[in-house]
Design a protein around this motif. Structure first.
Motif, PDB file in Angstrom:
ATOM      1  N   ILE A  97      27.425  46.212 -59.892  1.00  0.00           N
ATOM      2  CA  ILE A  97      28.348  46.739 -58.884  1.00  0.00           C
ATOM      3  C   ILE A  97      29.761  46.298 -59.251  1.00  0.00           C
ATOM      4  O   ILE A  97      30.032  45.109 -59.395  1.00  0.00           O
ATOM      5  CB  ILE A  97      28.010  46.203 -57.470  1.00  0.00           C
ATOM      6  N   ARG A  98      30.661  47.269 -59.415  1.00  0.00           N
ATOM      7  CA  ARG A  98      32.064  46.956 -59.713  1.00  0.00           C
ATOM      8  C   ARG A  98      32.922  47.336 -58.504  1.00  0.00           C
ATOM      9  O   ARG A  98      33.362  48.481 -58.383  1.00  0.00           O
ATOM     10  CB  ARG A  98      32.546  47.736 -60.940  1.00  0.00           C
ATOM     11  N   PRO A  99      33.173  46.389 -57.608  1.00  0.00           N
ATOM     12  CA  PRO A  99      34.033  46.707 -56.465  1.00  0.00           C
ATOM     13  C   PRO A  99      35.494  46.773 -56.893  1.00  0.00           C
ATOM     14  O   PRO A  99      35.914  46.121 -57.848  1.00  0.00           O
ATOM     15  CB  PRO A  99      33.818  45.534 -55.508  1.00  0.00           C
ATOM     16  N   ALA A 100      36.269  47.558 -56.160  1.00  0.00           N
ATOM     17  CA  ALA A 100      37.720  47.565 -56.341  1.00  0.00           C
ATOM     18  C   ALA A 100      38.283  46.296 -55.693  1.00  0.00           C
ATOM     19  O   ALA A 100      37.565  45.312 -55.534  1.00  0.00           O
ATOM     20  CB  ALA A 100      38.298  48.819 -55.706  1.00  0.00           C
ATOM     21  N   MET A 101      39.563  46.305 -55.298  1.00  0.00           N
ATOM     22  CA  MET A 101      40.141  45.147 -54.619  1.00  0.00           C
ATOM     23  C   MET A 101      39.527  45.045 -53.232  1.00  0.00           C
ATOM     24  O   MET A 101      39.713  45.926 -52.394  1.00  0.00           O
ATOM     25  CB  MET A 101      41.659  45.295 -54.538  1.00  0.00           C
ATOM     26  N   VAL A 102      38.771  43.988 -52.994  1.00  0.00           N
ATOM     27  CA  VAL A 102      38.013  43.853 -51.753  1.00  0.00           C
ATOM     28  C   VAL A 102      38.907  43.319 -50.639  1.00  0.00           C
ATOM     29  O   VAL A 102      39.628  42.341 -50.810  1.00  0.00           O
ATOM     30  CB  VAL A 102      36.800  42.926 -51.951  1.00  0.00           C
ATOM     31  N   THR A 103      38.834  43.987 -49.483  1.00  0.00           N
ATOM     32  CA  THR A 103      39.649  43.601 -48.335  1.00  0.00           C
ATOM     33  C   THR A 103      38.746  43.235 -47.156  1.00  0.00           C
ATOM     34  O   THR A 103      37.527  43.181 -47.293  1.00  0.00           O
ATOM     35  CB  THR A 103      40.605  44.744 -47.947  1.00  0.00           C
ATOM     36  N   SER A 104      39.339  42.996 -45.996  1.00  0.00           N
ATOM     37  CA  SER A 104      38.600  42.519 -44.830  1.00  0.00           C
ATOM     38  C   SER A 104      37.562  43.537 -44.356  1.00  0.00           C
ATOM     39  O   SER A 104      37.651  44.726 -44.651  1.00  0.00           O
ATOM     40  CB  SER A 104      39.581  42.226 -43.689  1.00  0.00           C
ATOM     41  N   THR A 105      36.594  43.048 -43.601  1.00  0.00           N
ATOM     42  CA  THR A 105      35.544  43.917 -43.061  1.00  0.00           C
ATOM     43  C   THR A 105      36.149  44.986 -42.157  1.00  0.00           C
ATOM     44  O   THR A 105      37.043  44.703 -41.359  1.00  0.00           O
ATOM     45  CB  THR A 105      34.520  43.096 -42.256  1.00  0.00           C
ATOM     46  N   SER A 106      35.671  46.202 -42.286  1.00  0.00           N
ATOM     47  CA  SER A 106      36.204  47.298 -41.466  1.00  0.00           C
ATOM     48  C   SER A 106      35.513  47.400 -40.112  1.00  0.00           C
ATOM     49  O   SER A 106      36.152  47.692 -39.109  1.00  0.00           O
ATOM     50  CB  SER A 106      36.075  48.631 -42.208  1.00  0.00           C
ATOM     51  N   LYS A 107      34.203  47.127 -40.087  1.00  0.00           N
ATOM     52  CA  LYS A 107      33.439  47.258 -38.835  1.00  0.00           C
ATOM     53  C   LYS A 107      32.428  46.141 -38.630  1.00  0.00           C
ATOM     54  O   LYS A 107      32.231  45.673 -37.511  1.00  0.00           O
ATOM     55  CB  LYS A 107      32.676  48.600 -38.826  1.00  0.00           C
ATOM     56  N   ASP A 108      31.768  45.730 -39.697  1.00  0.00           N
ATOM     57  CA  ASP A 108      30.548  44.962 -39.574  1.00  0.00           C
ATOM     58  C   ASP A 108      30.641  43.589 -40.260  1.00  0.00           C
ATOM     59  O   ASP A 108      31.058  43.529 -41.419  1.00  0.00           O
ATOM     60  CB  ASP A 108      29.412  45.781 -40.230  1.00  0.00           C
ATOM     61  N   PRO A 109      30.305  42.476 -39.607  1.00  0.00           N
ATOM     62  CA  PRO A 109      29.772  42.385 -38.244  1.00  0.00           C
ATOM     63  C   PRO A 109      30.821  42.593 -37.152  1.00  0.00           C
ATOM     64  O   PRO A 109      30.488  42.814 -35.997  1.00  0.00           O
ATOM     65  CB  PRO A 109      29.211  40.967 -38.182  1.00  0.00           C
ATOM     66  N   PHE A 110      32.088  42.489 -37.539  1.00  0.00           N
ATOM     67  CA  PHE A 110      33.204  42.823 -36.649  1.00  0.00           C
ATOM     68  C   PHE A 110      34.409  43.106 -37.539  1.00  0.00           C
ATOM     69  O   PHE A 110      34.459  42.686 -38.702  1.00  0.00           O
ATOM     70  CB  PHE A 110      33.505  41.688 -35.650  1.00  0.00           C
ATOM     71  N   PRO A 111      35.397  43.830 -37.046  1.00  0.00           N
ATOM     72  CA  PRO A 111      36.539  44.196 -37.898  1.00  0.00           C
ATOM     73  C   PRO A 111      37.462  43.017 -38.220  1.00  0.00           C
ATOM     74  O   PRO A 111      37.703  42.152 -37.375  1.00  0.00           O
ATOM     75  CB  PRO A 111      37.293  45.230 -37.036  1.00  0.00           C
ATOM     76  N   GLY A 112      37.945  42.991 -39.459  1.00  0.00           N
ATOM     77  CA  GLY A 112      39.049  42.109 -39.824  1.00  0.00           C
ATOM     78  C   GLY A 112      38.718  40.736 -40.357  1.00  0.00           C
ATOM     79  O   GLY A 112      39.621  39.926 -40.554  1.00  0.00           O
ATOM     80  N   TRP A 113      37.425  40.441 -40.648  1.00  0.00           N
ATOM     81  CA  TRP A 113      37.132  39.104 -41.177  1.00  0.00           C
ATOM     82  C   TRP A 113      37.449  39.057 -42.676  1.00  0.00           C
ATOM     83  O   TRP A 113      37.100  39.946 -43.429  1.00  0.00           O
ATOM     84  CB  TRP A 113      35.671  38.710 -40.961  1.00  0.00           C
ATOM     85  N   ILE A 114      38.120  37.988 -43.072  1.00  0.00           N
ATOM     86  CA  ILE A 114      38.466  37.812 -44.484  1.00  0.00           C
ATOM     87  C   ILE A 114      38.655  36.334 -44.759  1.00  0.00           C
ATOM     88  O   ILE A 114      38.881  35.533 -43.840  1.00  0.00           O
ATOM     89  CB  ILE A 114      39.757  38.598 -44.843  1.00  0.00           C
ATOM     90  N   GLU A 115      38.542  35.971 -46.008  1.00  0.00           N
ATOM     91  CA  GLU A 115      38.840  34.605 -46.447  1.00  0.00           C
ATOM     92  C   GLU A 115      39.839  34.675 -47.586  1.00  0.00           C
ATOM     93  O   GLU A 115      39.629  35.397 -48.561  1.00  0.00           O
ATOM     94  CB  GLU A 115      37.569  33.893 -46.932  1.00  0.00           C
ATOM     95  N   GLY A 116      40.929  33.942 -47.471  1.00  0.00           N
ATOM     96  CA  GLY A 116      41.911  33.899 -48.543  1.00  0.00           C
ATOM     97  C   GLY A 116      42.714  35.185 -48.642  1.00  0.00           C
ATOM     98  O   GLY A 116      42.591  36.095 -47.827  1.00  0.00           O
ATOM     99  N   GLN A 117      43.542  35.231 -49.668  1.00  0.00           N
ATOM    100  CA  GLN A 117      44.395  36.396 -49.928  1.00  0.00           C
ATOM    101  C   GLN A 117      43.965  37.030 -51.243  1.00  0.00           C
ATOM    102  O   GLN A 117      43.972  36.367 -52.282  1.00  0.00           O
ATOM    103  CB  GLN A 117      45.863  35.972 -49.989  1.00  0.00           C
ATOM    104  N   ARG A 118      43.587  38.288 -51.186  1.00  0.00           N
ATOM    105  CA  ARG A 118      42.995  38.953 -52.333  1.00  0.00           C
ATOM    106  C   ARG A 118      43.930  40.026 -52.887  1.00  0.00           C
ATOM    107  O   ARG A 118      44.106  41.061 -52.300  1.00  0.00           O
ATOM    108  CB  ARG A 118      41.652  39.551 -51.944  1.00  0.00           C
TER     109      ARG A 118
END
Length: 500
Positions: free
Chosen positions: A269-290
């Motif tokens: 799996i080659r993800p692009a630039m990964v950002t915060s969760t959009s919906k699941d388990p809730f919107p907006g969770w992230i760790e650090g600055q990517r």
């Protein structure tokens, strides 16, 4: 073919999964998802870099299960949360850079060989300019160590390797006169991006050992050795055509996996630039600055008067939950078979592009509407700023910004000079640092390219034969409204979790 009524969650019943890189951002999202959507999972072995099981368990508690990410599951289970985790999760002390994943207890190792159905390797050192020896150990040797471990697992159904979509490679075709498209194709062993050089991974490892011996023979202190190995990693990466140590070592890891996989059902799996969760388990969770987040956060703090990157450059970003949903889909659909097309670009650039100019505009709108509050409790007032379309222009701008007094700088703020003598004052180190960071980001913010996701689109079609309850395994990038996501989910998430 999926039988009617079967869900992807059904596939996970009774399965035992080894997760590697558990304390990392994406692995946490994966672990949380599995534990929440399939309580009948048999077991999760979670490999953590630690010297013993107690320390591994301690790291899991502090760095994984106590994070906000698990609040939905914690609220759902209430007082049963800890007992549920204890029942389903086994902490494994190990080291990815060592054979057999550094697992010292042979009894535990043999039980794992008997029980494991699936391995998900999410480990990776993601620093663009990490020490070459550390990146090589985790991203290159580590990938091979995971594969060799998988070959000893008697019930092995699929090995999922999370790589990166961030590298420039030869598998391209022309999309237009100005753009290329990166294909979902594997790297060949020894493939170099420069025809003038031949890449031999074993030679690279030997040269690295020789370099380490030379540095130690000079009696350098650890700090000097660290910087020397960072520079050496960039040097070797550039020699073979890769922009930084991270993507170079990840590419070599992929080469080893593909070359030596034999009959192991392998998914990359080659993800692009990964950002915060959009919906699941809730919107907006992230760790650090990517990647692009560093630019957004610095801009919001009023410390970045400009955006680096061509306004028309497409920033290929993808929310973390969509990445993990694609991992689960690939895992289920390709189980027990060695698929012909096993590379998946989980990206948005082809089907739902977001440009540098869009991010600049949305960031300005957000921080004008909701200013960031500084440590003194006062809102930070930001300016619109300018977009700098080339690295040379950016370097000139930064030199002026830090070398001149603020009043003088304001007078020339919108004047782009064609030459400027570096001023050797107290800010010179800051100028060099900013320019170095800009150079590392250059391949991504000036790249005119998109990522093909044909295999991933076919995976989405195949996934439709399963009953995806409440769309909780959706991974279609066209479902994202970027303005809404950035304004109401991602940037608020950055403010909460990454701009402290």
């Amino acid at each position: 073919m999926n039988s009617a009524g079967t869900t992807m969650q059904d596939f996970l019943k009774g399965k035992t999964i080894l997760v590697i890189g558990t304390t990392g951002f994406l692995a946490k999202v994966f672990v949380e998802k599995i534990l929440r959507i399939q309580p009948k999972i048999q077991k999760l072995y979670l490999l953590v870099r630690a010297s013993n099981t107690d320390l591994a368990s301690h790291r899991l508690q502090n760095e994984v299960f106590q994070t906000d990410l698990f609040k939905v599951l914690r609220e759902k289970l209430g007082e049963d949360f800890n007992s549920y985790i204890a029942k389903k999760v086994v902490a494994i002390a190990g080291d990815l850079g060592v054979e057999n994943l550094g697992i010292k207890d042979n009894n535990i190792k043999n039980v794992m060989f008997e029980e494991i159905d699936i391995i998900v390797n999410s480990a990776g050192n993601t620093k663009f300019d990490e020490r070459f020896d550390i990146s090589m150990s985790v991203n290159t040797k580590g990938a091979l160590h995971v594969l060799n471990f998988a070959k000893n697992c008697h019930k092995m159904k699929v090995l999922v390797h999370l790589s990166t979509g961030k590298y420039l490679n030869q598998n391209t075709s022309k999309l237009s006169s100005n753009e290329v498209i990166f294909q979902e194709k594997p790297f060949e062993i020894g493939e170099s991006l420069k025809g003038t050089s031949k890449l031999d991974i074993e030679i690279e490892m030997n040269l690295l050992e020789k370099k380490l011996d030379e540095l130690r023979a000079l009696n350098m202190d650890e700090n000097k050795i660290k910087h020397a190995l960072k520079d050496y990693g960039i040097e070797r990466s550039n020699l073979h055509g890769w922009p930084n140590t991270y993507v170079f070592t990840k590419a070599m890891g992929e080469m080893l996996l593909v070359h030596y996989k034999d009959n192991v059902p392998l998914i990359i799996i080659r993800p692009a630039m990964v950002t915060s969760t959009s919906k699941d388990p809730f919107p907006g969770w992230i760790e650090g600055q990517r990647t692009v987040d560093s630019m957004i956060c610095t801009y919001g703090k009023g410390k970045l008067p400009c955006f680096l990157g061509h306004p028309k450059t497409i920033l290929d970003i993808i929310p973390a939950d969509l990445v993990i949903n694609s991992v689960i889909a690939a895992m289920v659909i390709n189980s027990n078979q060695a698929p012909k097309n096993f590379i998946y670009h989980v990206s948005s650039s082809l089907r739902n592009p977001l440009k540098v100019s869009d991010v600049h505009k949305i960031s300005h709108q957000y921080f004008m509407k909701t200013p960031y509050i500084n440590k003194n409790g006062k809102p930070i007032v930001i300016s619109k700023g300018i977009a700098l379309k080339s690295l040379s222009t950016f370097n000139i701008y930064v030199t002026i910004r830090y070398a001149l007094p603020l009043k003088v700088f304001n007078l020339v703020n919108n004047i782009i000079c064609h030459s400027f003598q570096d001023v050797y004052d107290d800010n010179y180190k800051k100028i060099r640092m900013v320019k170095k960071i800009a150079k590392l980001y250059k391949p991504y913010v000036f790249l005119k390219a998109v990522f093909d996701d044909t295999n991933t689109e076919n995976l989405r079609r195949a996934a439709k034969s399963y009953n995806m309850e409440n769309e909780e395994l959706e991974f279609d990038p066209t479902s994202i409204n970027w303005t809404d996501y950035m304004m109401n989910t991602h940037i608020p998430g950055l403010v909460k979790y990454a701009m402290k």
